[in-house]
Write a protein that holds these residues in place. Sequence first.
Motif, mmCIF file in Angstrom:
data_model
loop_
_atom_site.group_PDB
_atom_site.id
_atom_site.type_symbol
_atom_site.label_atom_id
_atom_site.label_comp_id
_atom_site.label_asym_id
_atom_site.label_seq_id
_atom_site.Cartn_x
_atom_site.Cartn_y
_atom_site.Cartn_z
ATOM 1 N N PHE A 353 -52.991 -75.308 0.383
ATOM 2 C CA PHE A 353 -52.055 -75.993 -0.458
ATOM 3 C C PHE A 353 -52.561 -75.974 -1.934
ATOM 4 N N SER A 354 -53.826 -76.264 -2.005
ATOM 5 C CA SER A 354 -54.165 -76.628 -3.518
ATOM 6 C C SER A 354 -54.326 -74.809 -4.111
ATOM 7 N N GLN A 355 -55.108 -74.111 -3.475
ATOM 8 C CA GLN A 355 -55.763 -72.982 -4.243
ATOM 9 C C GLN A 355 -54.922 -71.739 -3.912
ATOM 10 N N VAL A 356 -53.963 -71.622 -3.018
ATOM 11 C CA VAL A 356 -53.269 -70.452 -2.656
ATOM 12 C C VAL A 356 -51.724 -71.082 -2.859
ATOM 13 N N ALA A 357 -50.971 -71.784 -2.554
ATOM 14 C CA ALA A 357 -49.631 -72.405 -2.814
ATOM 15 C C ALA A 357 -49.835 -72.973 -4.209
ATOM 16 N N LYS A 358 -50.742 -73.596 -4.385
ATOM 17 C CA LYS A 358 -50.973 -74.469 -5.888
ATOM 18 C C LYS A 358 -49.845 -75.567 -5.871
ATOM 19 N N VAL A 359 -49.806 -76.078 -4.625
ATOM 20 C CA VAL A 359 -48.789 -77.465 -4.683
ATOM 21 C C VAL A 359 -49.514 -78.695 -4.415
ATOM 22 N N ILE A 360 -48.887 -79.860 -4.540
ATOM 23 C CA ILE A 360 -49.685 -81.091 -4.194
ATOM 24 C C ILE A 360 -49.835 -81.263 -2.607
ATOM 25 N N PRO A 361 -50.902 -81.242 -2.068
ATOM 26 C CA PRO A 361 -51.117 -81.135 -0.830
ATOM 27 C C PRO A 361 -50.571 -82.541 0.037
ATOM 28 N N PRO A 362 -49.640 -82.166 1.062
ATOM 29 C CA PRO A 362 -49.230 -83.352 1.827
ATOM 30 C C PRO A 362 -50.125 -83.764 2.771
ATOM 31 N N ILE A 363 -51.282 -83.529 2.853
ATOM 32 C CA ILE A 363 -52.172 -84.181 3.688
ATOM 33 C C ILE A 363 -53.325 -84.732 3.179
ATOM 34 N N LYS A 364 -54.054 -85.775 4.114
ATOM 35 C CA LYS A 364 -55.138 -86.252 3.485
ATOM 36 C C LYS A 364 -56.380 -85.319 3.286
ATOM 37 N N ASP A 365 -57.396 -86.022 2.406
ATOM 38 C CA ASP A 365 -58.707 -85.363 2.335
ATOM 39 C C ASP A 365 -58.633 -83.759 2.026
ATOM 40 N N ALA A 366 -57.415 -83.428 1.064
ATOM 41 C CA ALA A 366 -57.174 -81.915 0.486
ATOM 42 C C ALA A 366 -57.620 -82.099 -0.902
ATOM 43 N N PRO A 367 -58.072 -81.186 -1.420
ATOM 44 C CA PRO A 367 -58.152 -81.027 -3.212
ATOM 45 C C PRO A 367 -56.893 -80.850 -3.605
ATOM 46 N N LEU A 368 -56.772 -81.304 -5.075
ATOM 47 C CA LEU A 368 -55.440 -81.164 -5.814
ATOM 48 C C LEU A 368 -55.688 -79.631 -6.394
ATOM 49 N N PRO A 369 -54.628 -79.349 -6.671
ATOM 50 C CA PRO A 369 -54.829 -78.077 -7.456
ATOM 51 C C PRO A 369 -55.107 -78.072 -9.143
#
Length: 434
Positions: A353-369
């Motif tokens: 989500f953050s590193q490839v799509a570069k979007v705000i993750p919709p899931i818990k415990d995921a880094p922000l872009p």
Amino acid sequence: MLKKMMALSGSLLLTVGLLSGCGSNGGTDASKESAGGKEDLKTVTINMFTASPEYTDAFNAYIEEYKKVKPNVKINLEIMQADYNTILKSKIASGSTPDVFQTTAGGDIDTYADYSADLTNEPLAAAMTDAVRANMSSSDGKVLGLPVKGNLFSLIYNKDLLTKAGITSPPKTIAEMQDAVTKLEAKGITPFANAYKEWWVWKHIFMHYVDAAAQDAGVESKQLVSDFIAGKAKIKDYPVLYNNFFSFIDLTVKHGTDKPLERDSNAEVSDFASGKAAFMTGKGAWDEEAIKKINPDLKIGIMGYPVSDKADQSVIITGADQALRINKDSEVSKETIEFFNWLYTSEYGKNWFSQVAKVIPPIKDAPLPDLEMPKEMESILKTSKSGDLSVNYSLDTFHQKFGELMQAYISGNMNKDQAVAEIEKAWVQLGSAQ
């Protein structure tokens, strides 16, 4: 029961992978031996039909990665933006519902409930943030969608231009915004970049005012929207909607870039990124990369809309407004759910989500872009609550009509009271699946 769904602007058809039709497909055209050489793995084909061309490369990346996990699973990706909803409706009516398809969230979760697999007890549902899970849930509490991304909706501003005009902090009230406009124009700076040619930017502005109106009335935004859909509420009874919203639109037109009805999303991004305007209306976090491609050095700020004279009502809004749905009658529903469980819970998925799509993750415990707007969002939400994503409580059939009515209003073809009457009528007729 399927009724009407969102209309999407622009025109683009991208077909990726080996397309063998968009209906459910068991994919028995090949077999592959397992690592032990004792078990044949039947080739499974999953057909995805989506309306998000901006994520084509990102989707292809996770498709390639999943080949390493399940080499017997093929994923065919078809992306169509123009007439997407019409074609999806046609596919469903003909019994060719794709294995995976995209809709808006909120009200449309119920609209397509009959065609959607129940994901409530799946690991992917447990991984969602609370706000996103609510956006993916039906009226009876079942998780029937999975988010394309988390999202952020706000006014976007050019920090350097505000500083140049002597504005030390983003305006939070109507009076502060009027003062900011005066200071910006004194320095020769156009206050607003708009994209009022697009129907969908209007809903992104309006929902901030809906939230404030609900707060003033002492009810939840969902209840207020339900009252409008039922014909029980009148816009004139809510000053934030009848006065403040229309006054803000008038302000942005009078003090904005020329020919607002000819400015589309790309033109607005270009106007803002090139320093032609201080504020960008109707948009959100998805625009940052496009802005930075034009001007990598631009310092971006985000803020709530100054909807009233109460500073605490000026808040950003977060949540998920787009959903992927898994066809519950698909021959490969089990494999499809397994695929998305992998994406939403694996280490690769958390970083996708953050590193490839570069979007705000919709899931818990995921880094922000590594982008400015998500980082500012994180900082703001440490001390301020997010507003309610009330746009989700009405169908996009209503929002499209709403945008068209507001276009008629600013063109002078309809006065405010005429626009209000038509908006109320559209809310009753188009706001929900009947």
